[in-house]
Design a protein around this motif. Structure first.
Motif, PDB file in Angstrom:
ATOM      1  N   GLY A 171       0.789  -1.229   0.000  1.00 40.14           N
ATOM      2  CA  GLY A 171       0.000   0.000   0.000  1.00 40.14           C
ATOM      3  C   GLY A 171       0.819   1.276   0.000  1.00 40.14           C
ATOM      4  O   GLY A 171       0.271   2.372   0.129  1.00 40.14           O
ATOM      5  N   ASN A 172       2.133   1.159  -0.159  1.00 38.52           N
ATOM      6  CA  ASN A 172       3.015   2.330  -0.092  1.00 38.52           C
ATOM      7  C   ASN A 172       3.017   3.067  -1.430  1.00 38.52           C
ATOM      8  O   ASN A 172       3.272   2.475  -2.468  1.00 38.52           O
ATOM      9  N   PRO A 173       2.747   4.371  -1.434  1.00 42.01           N
ATOM     10  CA  PRO A 173       2.702   5.117  -2.698  1.00 42.01           C
ATOM     11  C   PRO A 173       4.083   5.388  -3.301  1.00 42.01           C
ATOM     12  O   PRO A 173       4.173   5.741  -4.474  1.00 42.01           O
ATOM     13  N   LYS A 174       5.148   5.201  -2.535  1.00 44.00           N
ATOM     14  CA  LYS A 174       6.490   5.519  -3.025  1.00 44.00           C
ATOM     15  C   LYS A 174       7.115   4.375  -3.828  1.00 44.00           C
ATOM     16  O   LYS A 174       7.590   4.561  -4.945  1.00 44.00           O
ATOM     17  N   ASN A 209       8.125   5.532  -7.511  1.00 47.06           N
ATOM     18  CA  ASN A 209       7.703   6.878  -7.874  1.00 47.06           C
ATOM     19  C   ASN A 209       8.759   7.880  -7.418  1.00 47.06           C
ATOM     20  O   ASN A 209       9.003   8.040  -6.216  1.00 47.06           O
ATOM     21  N   PHE A 210       9.402   8.535  -8.393  1.00 50.38           N
ATOM     22  CA  PHE A 210      10.399   9.553  -8.064  1.00 50.38           C
ATOM     23  C   PHE A 210       9.748  10.773  -7.431  1.00 50.38           C
ATOM     24  O   PHE A 210      10.352  11.459  -6.603  1.00 50.38           O
ATOM     25  N   SER A 211       8.534  11.061  -7.832  1.00 49.35           N
ATOM     26  CA  SER A 211       7.755  12.173  -7.305  1.00 49.35           C
ATOM     27  C   SER A 211       6.289  11.830  -7.528  1.00 49.35           C
ATOM     28  O   SER A 211       5.975  10.820  -8.170  1.00 49.35           O
ATOM     29  N   PRO A 212       5.352  12.645  -7.022  1.00 47.40           N
ATOM     30  CA  PRO A 212       3.931  12.366  -7.271  1.00 47.40           C
ATOM     31  C   PRO A 212       3.563  12.357  -8.751  1.00 47.40           C
ATOM     32  O   PRO A 212       2.525  11.803  -9.128  1.00 47.40           O
ATOM     33  N   SER A 213       4.417  12.936  -9.614  1.00 49.84           N
ATOM     34  CA  SER A 213       4.056  13.043 -11.029  1.00 49.84           C
ATOM     35  C   SER A 213       4.870  12.132 -11.956  1.00 49.84           C
ATOM     36  O   SER A 213       4.525  11.980 -13.125  1.00 49.84           O
ATOM     37  N   PRO A 252       1.141  14.903 -14.441  1.00 54.79           N
ATOM     38  CA  PRO A 252       1.330  16.241 -13.880  1.00 54.79           C
ATOM     39  C   PRO A 252       0.179  16.691 -12.979  1.00 54.79           C
ATOM     40  O   PRO A 252       0.362  17.520 -12.099  1.00 54.79           O
ATOM     41  N   ASN A 253      -1.018  16.149 -13.213  1.00 55.29           N
ATOM     42  CA  ASN A 253      -2.170  16.453 -12.371  1.00 55.29           C
ATOM     43  C   ASN A 253      -3.122  15.269 -12.402  1.00 55.29           C
ATOM     44  O   ASN A 253      -2.890  14.272 -13.090  1.00 55.29           O
ATOM     45  N   ASN A 255      -5.919  14.924 -13.792  1.00 55.97           N
ATOM     46  CA  ASN A 255      -6.694  14.740 -15.016  1.00 55.97           C
ATOM     47  C   ASN A 255      -5.887  14.171 -16.178  1.00 55.97           C
ATOM     48  O   ASN A 255      -6.458  13.600 -17.105  1.00 55.97           O
ATOM     49  N   ASN A 256      -4.576  14.346 -16.168  1.00 59.88           N
ATOM     50  CA  ASN A 256      -3.751  13.946 -17.309  1.00 59.88           C
ATOM     51  C   ASN A 256      -2.731  12.883 -16.904  1.00 59.88           C
ATOM     52  O   ASN A 256      -2.088  12.995 -15.860  1.00 59.88           O
ATOM     53  N   ARG A 257      -2.582  11.882 -17.784  1.00 61.01           N
ATOM     54  CA  ARG A 257      -1.608  10.820 -17.515  1.00 61.01           C
ATOM     55  C   ARG A 257      -1.036  10.325 -18.850  1.00 61.01           C
ATOM     56  O   ARG A 257      -1.783   9.979 -19.769  1.00 61.01           O
ATOM     57  N   LEU A 258       0.277  10.298 -18.958  1.00 59.34           N
ATOM     58  CA  LEU A 258       0.962   9.803 -20.150  1.00 59.34           C
ATOM     59  C   LEU A 258       1.876   8.644 -19.746  1.00 59.34           C
ATOM     60  O   LEU A 258       2.643   8.757 -18.788  1.00 59.34           O
ATOM     61  N   THR A 259       1.783   7.528 -20.489  1.00 61.81           N
ATOM     62  CA  THR A 259       2.598   6.350 -20.205  1.00 61.81           C
ATOM     63  C   THR A 259       3.399   5.973 -21.443  1.00 61.81           C
ATOM     64  O   THR A 259       2.850   5.878 -22.548  1.00 61.81           O
TER      65      THR A 259
END
Length: 369
Positions: A171-174, A209-213, A252-253, A255-259
């Motif tokens: 459950g860890n987000p990192k 995850n390096f950062s939230p984005s 970045p937010n 609403n938007n996600r690029l993979t």
């Protein structure tokens, strides 16, 4: 007619220990009854409304049972399989067992320190199912879902599955990692003989995850797929699949996600047929809680295959594409309308060597009351 005695029995049990550190659910059922012997046939339906595709492997213009495969793309799915019951009934005994066992140390040790705190980061989820039908009158066989010595003459069907997921920081987000073991077996008695399918896979996946984005995910897997048909021996295969998929996610937010994805796959059949796949792709998703979502994908897929491209084995190996450069792309739009209405628009396309571009589209309207 002669009276028949049928019965069904069921037992269920679940428990939680040490504040949820260990939890389990268990289900067992046994029964008996009459069952018709069956055989399959295929009928054509509206384009894209079926499940199976037909390929005239021997070019004789006749739809034969060993020429139907589960379609890889919706535009090929023009047939459904129907069960044709025969006039012959057989007495069958059935049993089924389902069990799950979850170990979650975080439930008990999340506020601890030292070794217990470290152990709380690990968890394990296991589940298995076994279902069996046979004609054996021996109680130790027809009541025992683990019996493996049942004579083929007495076996009607048998299926089993086992999945175990061992996780670190689930459950860890990192960051986190999972090792997943999957095994599935299915054996079915038809008028033409037994159909047997087996799948065994080991998967190791890692996320960071390096950062939230910005984050990465890597998934490596080894899979063995086996199929044996007593009647249609030309469809038999035993394929080992090695695969590694790496992806970078930019969000970045909300609403938007690029993979960005890259997938390497190697498939090798016991007969020497070998496929190498290099698949690079992009996926973009735009979402809004009130308005809906937009999803778009594009993939560049290169196949290198050392065998003939016609036949049941080739369809299983190539997954509907062809040797050389393949391109696939898709767009799907889900839109929330007023008064509880939702509209879904889907468009898919693919281009394979020496084949024209195939476009497929669909629209669906849903009403929520």
């Amino acid at each position: 007619g002669r009276a028949e005695n049928n019965m069904t029995g069921r037992a269920e049990y679940s428990f939680r220990l040490w504040k949820g550190l260990i939890s389990s659910s268990n289900f067992y059922e046994i029964g008996s009854g009459l069952e018709r012997k069956t055989e399959f046939s295929y009928i054509e339906v509206a384009p894209g409304q079926g499940v199976f595709t037909w390929t005239d492997y021997n070019s004789n213009g006749i739809q034969e049972l060993d020429e139907f495969e589960i379609a890889n793309f919706i535009d090929q799915a023009n047939f459904i399989r129907i069960i044709n019951p025969t006039a012959e009934y057989i007495k069958t005994y059935s049993n089924q067992i389902n069990q799950s066992l979850n170990i979650n140390p975080e439930q008990r040790w999340r506020n601890k320190t030292g070794v217990l705190k470290f152990l709380s980061r690990f968890s394990n989820q296991a589940a298995y199912m076994i279902a069996q039908k046979n004609t054996s009158a021996d109680f130790s066989e027809y009541a025992n879902p683990f019996a493996r010595n049942i004579d083929d003459a007495n076996l009607v069907s048998m299926s089993s599955s086992f999945r175990n997921s061992f996780s670190f920081n689930r459950g860890n987000p990192k960051a986190g990692a999972d090792y997943i073991f999957n095994a599935a077996n299915n054996k079915l008695m038809l008028v033409s003989g037994f159909d047997t399918r087996k799948t065994l896979s080991h998967t190791l996946q890692f996320r960071y995850n390096f950062s939230p984005s910005i984050g990465i995910v890597n998934k490596s897997a080894i899979t063995d797929k086996y199929y044996n048909s007593e009647f249609f021996s030309s469809k038999n295969f035993e394929i080992e699949i090695l695969q590694n998929e790496f992806q970078i996610n930019f969000q970045p937010n909300l609403n938007n996600r690029l993979t960005i994805k890259y997938n390497y796959k190697q498939k090798e059949n016991v007969g020497g047929e070998r496929l190498l796949v290099n698949d690079a792709g992009l996926e973009y998703r735009l979402s809004s809680v009130k308005k809906g979502s937009l999803n778009a994908t594009f993939n560049y897929i290169h196949y290198s295959y050392n065998s003939a491209t016609n036949g049941a084995l080739a369809y299983e190996m190539l997954e509907g594409l062809m040797p050389g450069v393949n391109l696939t792309w898709s767009v799907s739009l889900q839109r929330q309308l007023s008064n509880g209405l939702q509209v879904n628009l889907n468009y898919n396309a693919r281009k394979s060597p020496d084949v024209k571009v195939i476009h497929t589209g669909g629209v669906q309207l849903r009403a929520f009351f």
